[in-house]
Design a protein around this motif. Structure first.
Motif, PDB file in Angstrom:
ATOM      1  N   UNK A 182       0.818  -1.216   0.000  1.00 12.77           N
ATOM      2  CA  UNK A 182       0.000   0.000   0.000  1.00 12.77           C
ATOM      3  C   UNK A 182       0.853   1.267   0.000  1.00 12.77           C
ATOM      4  N   UNK A 183       2.144   1.114   0.233  1.00 15.60           N
ATOM      5  CA  UNK A 183       3.031   2.277   0.285  1.00 15.60           C
ATOM      6  C   UNK A 183       3.094   2.920   1.653  1.00 15.60           C
ATOM      7  N   UNK A 184       2.503   2.283   2.661  1.00 17.43           N
ATOM      8  CA  UNK A 184       2.513   2.822   4.018  1.00 17.43           C
ATOM      9  C   UNK A 184       3.790   2.492   4.775  1.00 17.43           C
ATOM     10  N   UNK A 185       4.504   1.456   4.329  1.00 18.00           N
ATOM     11  CA  UNK A 185       5.726   1.009   4.998  1.00 18.00           C
ATOM     12  C   UNK A 185       6.848   0.956   3.965  1.00 18.00           C
ATOM     13  N   UNK A 186       7.994   1.536   4.316  1.00 21.78           N
ATOM     14  CA  UNK A 186       9.157   1.510   3.433  1.00 21.78           C
ATOM     15  C   UNK A 186      10.092   0.380   3.835  1.00 21.78           C
ATOM     16  N   UNK A 187      10.640  -0.289   2.830  1.00 20.12           N
ATOM     17  CA  UNK A 187      11.663  -1.298   3.116  1.00 20.12           C
ATOM     18  C   UNK A 187      13.044  -0.785   2.716  1.00 20.12           C
ATOM     19  N   UNK A 188      13.136   0.513   2.414  1.00 15.41           N
ATOM     20  CA  UNK A 188      14.428   1.137   2.147  1.00 15.41           C
ATOM     21  C   UNK A 188      14.942   0.967   0.738  1.00 15.41           C
ATOM     22  N   UNK A 189      14.055   0.635  -0.213  1.00 16.86           N
ATOM     23  CA  UNK A 189      14.463   0.462  -1.606  1.00 16.86           C
ATOM     24  C   UNK A 189      13.697   1.420  -2.503  1.00 16.86           C
ATOM     25  N   UNK A 190      14.308   1.773  -3.638  1.00 14.80           N
ATOM     26  CA  UNK A 190      13.583   2.560  -4.621  1.00 14.80           C
ATOM     27  C   UNK A 190      12.726   1.631  -5.477  1.00 14.80           C
ATOM     28  N   UNK A 191      11.974   2.179  -6.444  1.00 16.40           N
ATOM     29  CA  UNK A 191      11.064   1.360  -7.242  1.00 16.40           C
ATOM     30  C   UNK A 191      11.774   0.288  -8.060  1.00 16.40           C
ATOM     31  N   UNK A 192      13.051   0.509  -8.359  1.00 15.23           N
ATOM     32  CA  UNK A 192      13.818  -0.482  -9.105  1.00 15.23           C
ATOM     33  C   UNK A 192      14.293  -1.622  -8.197  1.00 15.23           C
TER      34      UNK A 192
END
Length: 138
Positions: free
Chosen positions: A102-112
């Motif tokens: 959902x985009x609520x949590x970041x895992x520290x990576x960009x879209x690539x």
């Protein structure tokens, strides 16, 4: 790309538990094929969530994804004998992955799927000090 290895499972949950969960032929050792199937199933489930936000395969695996993969694989290994603790960890992993999707949590990576490059860090601008030793106002 695999998000977790048999060694990750063993490190996290202990060799005895993983042996008990995988040794269906009672040979007294971890069945690599059974562990590998559970890890592959976990990868597939995780990819279902990650594919909404990232280009797969990821260039690197964040440690949090390795943890989630281990919890999901362990859940699959327990099959119809799932304990409350294992079920809760699986449910928490799914909730986490839904937050990532959902985009609520970041895992520290960009879209690539790569760790974004940093360029020198943040810039800070400070004004004059309001109070300093030896400085008299007005």
């Amino acid at each position: 790309m695999t998000y977790a290895t048999q060694q990750d499972l063993t490190d996290r949950f202990g060799e005895e538990e993983i042996r008990q969960l995988t040794d269906r032929d009672n040979i007294g050792a971890i069945d690599v094929a059974v562990a590998g199937k559970a890890l592959a199933d976990a990868d597939d489930e995780i990819n279902g969530y990650l594919s909404t936000k990232f280009t797969l395969p990821l260039a690197s695996t964040p440690k949090v994804i390795t943890r989630v993969a281990c919890d999901i694989a362990r859940y699959y290994l327990y099959a119809d004998r799932v304990t409350d603790q294992v079920k809760k960890r699986y449910d928490d992993a799914v909730k986490f992955m839904k937050g990532v999707a959902a985009g609520d949590i970041s895992i520290g990576l960009d879209q690539a799927g790569s760790v974004p490059a940093t360029e020198g860090g943040p810039d800070f601008v400070a004004g004059d000090r309001a109070f300093t030793r030896g400085k008299a106002d007005g």
